[in-house]
Enzyme design. Structure first.
Site, short mmCIF file in Angstrom:
data_model
loop_
_atom_site.label_atom_id
_atom_site.label_comp_id
_atom_site.label_asym_id
_atom_site.label_seq_id
_atom_site.Cartn_x
_atom_site.Cartn_y
_atom_site.Cartn_z
N SER A 157 0.85 -1.20 0.00
CA SER A 157 0.00 0.00 0.00
C SER A 157 0.88 1.25 0.00
CB SER A 157 -0.93 -0.04 1.22
OG SER A 157 -1.92 0.97 1.10
N ASN A 158 0.33 2.38 0.33
CA ASN A 158 1.12 3.62 0.37
C ASN A 158 0.61 4.50 1.49
OD1 ASN A 158 -1.05 5.40 -0.71
ND2 ASN A 158 -0.82 4.04 -2.48
N ARG A 159 1.23 5.68 1.65
CA ARG A 159 0.97 6.52 2.82
C ARG A 159 -0.25 7.42 2.69
NH1 ARG A 159 5.56 6.16 5.93
NH2 ARG A 159 7.48 5.76 4.79
#
Ligand code: CTP
Length: 414
Positions: A214-216
């Site tokens: 995933s990402n931030r």
């Protein structure tokens, strides 16, 4: 009934009424009643000097709440007042020259001035003072400073003053103060008739049943856009990846996990939308074959995962567009504008919001952001660091001005 015309157009709004030590303090009683008649919940904060003119009890009876006067007194009402984000507007009426000076300089030596330093909501100031004071260069300068910071400082009215002078210094009429509060709190309905599809948040691409890539992204920017569009009269569908945010009331919210689910949900709503705003941080890669069972380490010292690219949702929808306005985001850490321009062109967008996610104080997870908006027709607009909700409104205004109002798009506005 048209709500903006109704007598309850401040229904449910949380206001703080600050009263300072002017002879006009008694007029704040009428103002409190006017706010209450329109349905607002009003907390009154008085300076010590104000209590010499009107007793706190008068305001307590009319507001049904304790009046806060002392920075050091601790009671529940006060604790709420100084928490930023609790008040939707702070109205200081009457405001003395002394109050204007403290506010302009950022002094915080009493409860009201301390609250102003915490304020994240519109602040409306209605001055009342002697005519010579209002035109004194120091006061003129303080008013300029406050206006420059976005505080709405109303001009006092001309008339007979307590000193016997006839000059500009009377507290602005109740109707003018109410108009200013309405203008600050009741958004323009300039997105009425638009059906806006917004994407937000990250996507999660499974590695196995317990792990993902995933990402931030926090989703805050996309949610803020959905809320702003709703408040300005649009019908809004929000397609969101996993985010720790409550679904915005009045917005149709569809929750998804993966890029492929996001693609399906957006495709479903795209053709019936007039505008797509793609604020989601879609994962670019996913596992070719996510494991069906939890991967075991079993003495391995390395693990190689085979990835494949996800569909570029924006490019795919852009190819299917009928008359939709397409707005993308470009999350960049370097060469922000040139990368954003490339994406604008390659994905066939009308507008792109270039976001330097490496900047201090903005980007992923933060409550604030600074962006540059670029249009397909070559316009460029830089928006400095500000809360994401305010930025959302500015982005919507840019979409309206640059795309929806443009002659070639007129058929879209229903
Ligand atoms: N986007 C999309 N589908 C993807 C990836 C991105 O629709 N698979 C959208 C994003 O929602 C954003 C825009 O495309 O509105 C640009 O996304 P960004 O992550 O900045 O760029 P990418 O196209 O993924 O390119 P790169 O990762 O190389 O910067």
């Amino acid at each position: 009934m048209d709500e903006t015309q109704s007598p309850i157009n401040l229904w449910g709004k949380r206001l703080v009424l600050g009263v300072t030590g002017s002879i006009a303090a008694y007029k704040a009683v009428g103002l409190l009643r006017a706010f209450a008649r329109e349905g607002a919940a009003v907390s009154v904060v008085m300076t010590q000097a104000a209590t010499k003119f009107v007793t706190p009890l008068t305001f307590e009876v009319l507001s049904g709440k304790r009046v806060a006067t002392d920075l050091f007194e601790s009671h529940e009402e006060m604790a709420h007042l100084i928490v930023p984000g609790q008040a939707q507007a702070i109205i200081v009426a009457p405001a003395t020259a002394n109050f204007l000076a403290k506010a302009a300089l950022g002094l915080a030596d009493d409860l009201l001035s301390t609250m102003l330093l915490n304020a994240q909501c519109p602040v409306i100031v209605a001055p009342a003072m002697d005519g010579d004071m209002w035109t004194h260069p120091t006061v003129v300068q303080h008013v300029q400073v406050l206006r420059g910071r976005g505080v709405v400082v109303l001009d006092p009215e001309v008339g007979p003053l307590a000193s016997g002078q006839v000059a500009q210094g009377r507290l602005p009429a109740e109707s003018r103060i109410l108009d200013a509060v309405h203008a600050a709190l009741i958004p323009q309905q300039d997105w009425q008739g638009q059906r806006v599809l917004v994407s937000a948040g990250p996507t999660q691409e499974p590695i196995d049943p317990v792990r993902f890539i995933s990402n931030r992204s926090s989703g805050k920017m996309g949610y803020a856009i959905a809320e702003a569009a709703r408040d300005r009269g649009a019908e809004v569908v929000l397609v969101t990846g996993p985010a720790a945010l409550a679904p915005p009331p009045g917005v149709t919210t569809v929750s998804v996990n993966t890029a492929s689910e996001m693609s399906d949900a957006l495709s479903l709503h795209f053709l019936s939308s007039t505008v797509l705003i793609m604020a989601a941080a879609v994962a670019d890669f996913r596992l070719k074959m996510p494991a069906e069972q939890k991967l075991k380490k079993q003495g391995k010292s390395e693990l190689i995962l085979e990835l494949e690219s996800t569909p570029d949702i924006l490019a795919m929808l852009s190819a299917r567009r009928t008359s939709q306005i397409m707005v993308g985001f470009a999350a960049e850490t370097e060469q922000v504008l040139s990368h954003a321009k490339d994406k604008l062109r390659e994905k066939g967008l009308d507008l792109i919001v270039a976001n330097d996610v490496a900047q201090a104080g903005g980007g992923f997870g933060s409550d604030d952001n600074a962006v540059v908006i670029l249009s397909a027709t070559g316009e460029q607009k830089a928006l400095g660091l500000m809360p994401k909700r305010r930025l959302a409104d500015k982005i919507l205004t840019a979409v309206r001005e640059l795309c929806l109002s443009a002659p070639r798009r007129e058929s879209l506005v229903e």
